[in-house]
Each structure stands twice: as structure tokens, then as C-alpha cells.
Design an enzyme around this catalytic site. Structure first.
Site, PDB file in Angstrom:
ATOM      1  CB  CYS A 144      -0.822  -0.162   1.183  1.00 28.34           C
ATOM      2  SG  CYS A 144      -2.118  -1.444   1.115  1.00 28.34           S
ATOM      3  CG  HIS A 163      -1.921   4.459   5.246  1.00 24.34           C
ATOM      4  ND1 HIS A 163      -1.817   4.160   3.962  1.00 24.34           N
ATOM      5  CD2 HIS A 163      -2.127   3.279   5.537  1.00 24.34           C
ATOM      6  CE1 HIS A 163      -2.171   2.983   3.585  1.00 24.34           C
ATOM      7  NE2 HIS A 163      -2.104   2.348   4.730  1.00 24.34           N
ATOM      8  CD  GLU A 207      -1.969   7.883   9.038  1.00 21.30           C
ATOM      9  OE1 GLU A 207      -1.529   8.560   8.105  1.00 21.30           O
ATOM     10  OE2 GLU A 207      -2.894   7.120   8.826  1.00 21.30           O
ATOM     11  CE  LYS A 231      -5.439   4.406   2.002  1.00 19.46           C
ATOM     12  NZ  LYS A 231      -4.625   5.610   2.191  1.00 19.46           N
ATOM     13  CG  HIS A 276      -6.313   0.944   1.193  1.00 20.48           C
ATOM     14  ND1 HIS A 276      -5.350   1.374   0.526  1.00 20.48           N
ATOM     15  CD2 HIS A 276      -5.745   0.101   2.173  1.00 20.48           C
ATOM     16  CE1 HIS A 276      -4.269   1.203   0.711  1.00 20.48           C
ATOM     17  NE2 HIS A 276      -4.354   0.446   1.900  1.00 20.48           N
ATOM     18  CG  PHE A 314      -0.101  -5.999   4.466  1.00 20.33           C
ATOM     19  CD1 PHE A 314      -0.475  -5.242   5.463  1.00 20.33           C
ATOM     20  CD2 PHE A 314      -0.899  -6.799   3.543  1.00 20.33           C
ATOM     21  CE1 PHE A 314      -1.896  -5.426   5.716  1.00 20.33           C
ATOM     22  CE2 PHE A 314      -2.357  -7.013   3.856  1.00 20.33           C
ATOM     23  CZ  PHE A 314      -2.670  -6.389   4.981  1.00 20.33           C
TER      24      PHE A 314
END
Length: 414
Positions: free
Chosen positions: A164, A304, A315, A336, A341, A400
Site C-alpha cells: 500500500c 493513510h 498513525e 479513503k 483503499h 504490509f
């Protein structure tokens, strides 16, 4: 050698809110959700039956019909947004400058639809029915390859694949390529399209996706107490980066200057962020140092903000760690909440959004933020867009494998 200054001169965007900058930006500033029921396959037996699909895209508007068949949908998106961005920048590639213009466009998953289709063909009809274009149709670097072929860009050509964080790493790497003098301009960003049975099924198996199927438009709710996972989306975001002197010499319109790039690793877990968001914090701090500014000069963060329990909390903690008391004065929003996403394309899309925020002085909102979670207590610009004079904007992407990337854009100054 003095580092070259790098600016953004062109933008291209495809999101679940629409094809092109105007449609996507209008949807974002209106606080409109692009999430709906999955139509690409029968998802009625899946825990998650909703996604952010792109419905008004025809690849033949951008690519010759015979070539369309040789490309997976993520490549269609990437080529189309590159065409948009190049046209927006007014940048022409000729025999004289081709070797000084490159491409850095990645994807997180690659051609999953193609893999699924030809696996079925193989099982039903045997290996002889697999197209010779199977491999070049699906491999991640072929988005960058097809973009370079389309435009004749012979400079640096690469394709990050960092989950991502892909789109953000692609733009950051392109930034450094220009900064050190290896190219004068780069086509950079991310692209993704993997709303498939295996894509949705795989994330469902991880229990990563929202199952709010009865209210798709309310399912993506970053920082909200009642969030229950992210929503898959698809699309592409591409920017044209140029050395400032190169852009000025050709009289280009300049959207913003790219001044900082941070990239770190958590070295902690396959999917969970590091405790306290320390990897994300180091990444943001690195971007600030690279930009040569103080943390207090950042006005807006495109977070994010995936709508996951630990991701949003950590975050938020990371932002507080880096910005300290200034964190309460920052505007932070997650687009998002409207697009879902977009995985490997997210960073590219959100970089474009950050540049448009500087350009228009409008901060897109975080929709569906009805009850902020206890650990999420910053100014997330809830529900409605906000007018503001934004001088510096940061865009965050975390993936990830513990991979983190941050970009900082600034209004151009002398």
C-alpha cells in the site's frame, strides 16, 4: 553537487469517484462516497460484498483496441492516467529529450484478474489455451513498461511493489532520480485493479475488510469508533515531476514543489504496524528533515487512514510523536473514506489529492466520522470540505511488511 529542485507539472487521476481530475476532485470536495455493491462478480456469499469500483472507464478511449487485450486492467488505468498527466503537463517526448524522461509506476498486486481468468482457462481447456501474452499482461512492471512505450520515454524505468506504499515510493524514488540529475522529468505514481474473487476472498480471510454491506457509502470510516475494516478500491494516480529549471525553460504550469521524501521499515510484523507507530513516525520525521523544514510548517496531512482499528490509532500516535503540540493545529483527513483503499495506487492518488489541496485551498473531508474513537483525537476535517490556505502538505502511505513512505509538497517559492 547541489540537489535540483523538483516540481509537479501534470496530474492524472482515476478513482471510484470518476475518471479524470475534475470528476474525482468534485466528488472528494463534495464528500461523496464512491463505494457500492460489487458488480464484477457474484459476491453474495462473501462476508464483504462492497468495494470502490470504477464504472465509467473505457480503456479504448486511451489505448488501441488490439493493445487493450494485451494489458490487465491495472495497466489500462496506468496508461490512461499517464496520458492525462502528460497532456496536463503539456510535455512532449522527442528524439532529443527521450533519454532524459523516465517512468516510475508500480502496483501492489499486479494482474490478479488475468491470473484468475487464465487459471480457469487452464483447468477447463488445458495449457495450450493460455495466451502468449499471459505473463506480460499481468507482471507489475509492465504498467511502467507500457507507459514508457506509449510515450517513448527512454530514461530510468522502474516499478516499485511495496504493497500500500507503492505509489508513494514510486513518486519519492522518481523525485530522487531527478534531484540527483539522472533525469529531467519522470512519469510517476501507482495503479491497481484487483477487486476479484481471490482479492476480496483473501482480505476477507484476514478479516481486514468492512462487512457493512447494507450501507456501502458509510462503510469506510477512518478514525471512527465504529469502523470495522477497510474497503477495497481501484484506480490510478500519476504525477509528472520535472526539475524546476527544466519546467521553467519550457514555460510549464507548476502546481507545487516536491520537497521531502521519507521511507522506513518497521521490522516488526507482516501486517500489523509497529507499536506506537514508531516506523511511521520515523518516516514522517525523515521526510521533514529531507525537506529542510520544521514540523510546524506542515499545514495538512493526507493520512493513510484506512479505517482499520490499529492502523488509524497508531498513525494518530505517530503524528503526535513527530509534530508534538503542533499536531493539534494540523488538519488531517483520509480521502479513503470516499475512495476506499486503492492499495498500490493509494499513494499515487493521494499525492495528486495533496497537490490539488495546495492548488485550490480546499481540504477534502473525512466522511462518516460520526464518533471519533477514543485514541483518535486530532482535527480530521469531519464530513465537509474546508477552505484553508495550505502551504505545505504531507501524504502518508504504510504497507504490509512494515514498509512506510511519506511525501511533502509545498507551494512553489522563489
Amino acid at each position: 553537487m547541489e540537489k535540483r529542485r523538483v516540481v509537479v507539472t501534470g496530474l492524472g487521476l482515476i478513482t471510484p469517484l470518476g475518471v479524470g481530475i475534475e470528476k474525482s476532485w468534485e466528488g472528494l470536495t463534495q464528500g461523496r462516497s464512491g463505494i457500492g455493491k460489487i458488480t464484477y462478480f457474484d459476491a453474495s456469499l462473501f462476508p464483504t460484498q462492497i468495494a470502490g469500483e470504477v464504472h465509467d472507464f473505457n480503456p479504448e478511449d486511451y489505448i488501441e483496441p488490439k493493445e487493450v487485450k494485451k494489458m490487465d486492467r491495472f495497466i489500462h488505468f496506468g496508461v490512461a492516467t499517464s496520458i492525462m498527466a502528460m497532456k496536463d503537463a503539456g510535455l512532449s517526448i522527442t528524439g532529443q529529450n527521450a533519454e532524459r524522461i523516465g517512468v516510475c509506476v508500480g502496483a501492489g498486486m499486479g494482474g490478479l484478474p488475468t491470473i484468475e481468468h487464465y487459471h480457469k482457462v487452464f483447468l477447463e481447456k488445458g495449457h495450450r489455451r493460455i495466451t502468449p501474452f499471459f505473463i506480460p499482461t499481468l507482471i507489475i512492471n509492465m504498467a511502467a513498461g507500457q507507459i514508457s512505450i506509449r510515450h517513448g520515454a527512454k530514461g530510468p524505468n522502474q516499478a516499485p511493489a511495496t504493497a500500500c506504499a507503492t505509489g508513494t515510493h514510486a513518486i519519492g524514488d522518481a523525485f530522487k532520480i531527478i534531484q540527483r540529475g539522472d533525469a529531467d522529468a519522470m512519469i510517476a505514481g501507482g495503479t491497481e485493479s484487483c477487486i476479484t474473487t481471490m482479492g476480496v476472498g483473501g482480505f476477507n480471510a484476514m478479516k481486514a475488510l468492512s462487512t457493512r454491506n447494507d450501507a456501502p457509502e458509510k462503510a469506510s470510516r477512518p478514525f471512527d469508533r465504529d469502523r470495522d475494516g477497510f474497503i477495497m478500491g481501484e484506480g490510478s494516480g500519476i504525477v509528472i515531476l520535472e526539475a524546476l529549471d527544466h519546467a521553467l525553460a519550457r514555460g510549464a504550469r507548476i502546481y507545487a514543489e516536491l520537497i521531502g521524501y521519507g521511507l522506513t521499515g518497521d521490522a516488526y510484523h507482516m501486517t500489523s504496524p509497529a507499536p506506537g507507530g514508531e516506523g511511521a513516525a520515523r518516516c514522517m520525521a525523515m521526510a521533514v528533515r529531507d525537506a529542510g523544514i520544521e514540523p510546524g510548517q506542515i499545514d495538512y496531512i493526507n493520512a493513510h487512514g484506512t479505517s482499520t482499528k490499529y492502523g488509524d490509532e497508531l498513525e494518530t500516535i505517530a503524528i503526535k510523536t513527530v509534530f508534538k503540540e503542533h499536531a493539534t493545529r494540523l488538519a488531517v483527513s483520509s480521502t479513503k473514506s470516499m475512495t476506499g483503499h486503492l492499495l498500490g495506487a493509494a499513494g499515487g492518488v493521494e499525492a495528486v489529492v495533496s497537490v490539488l489541496t495546495l492548488e485550490h485551498g480546499i481540504i477534502p473531508p473525512t466522511i462518516n466520522l460520526d464518533t471519533p474513537d477514543e485514541g483518535c483525537d486530532l482535527d480530521y476535517v469531519p464530513h465537509k470540505a474546508r477552505k484553508a490556505d495550505i502551504r505545505c502538505a504531507m501524504s502518508n502511505s504504510f504497507g504490509f511488511g512494515g514498509t512506510n513512505a511519506c511525501l511533502i509538497f509545498r507551494k512553489l517559492t522563489n
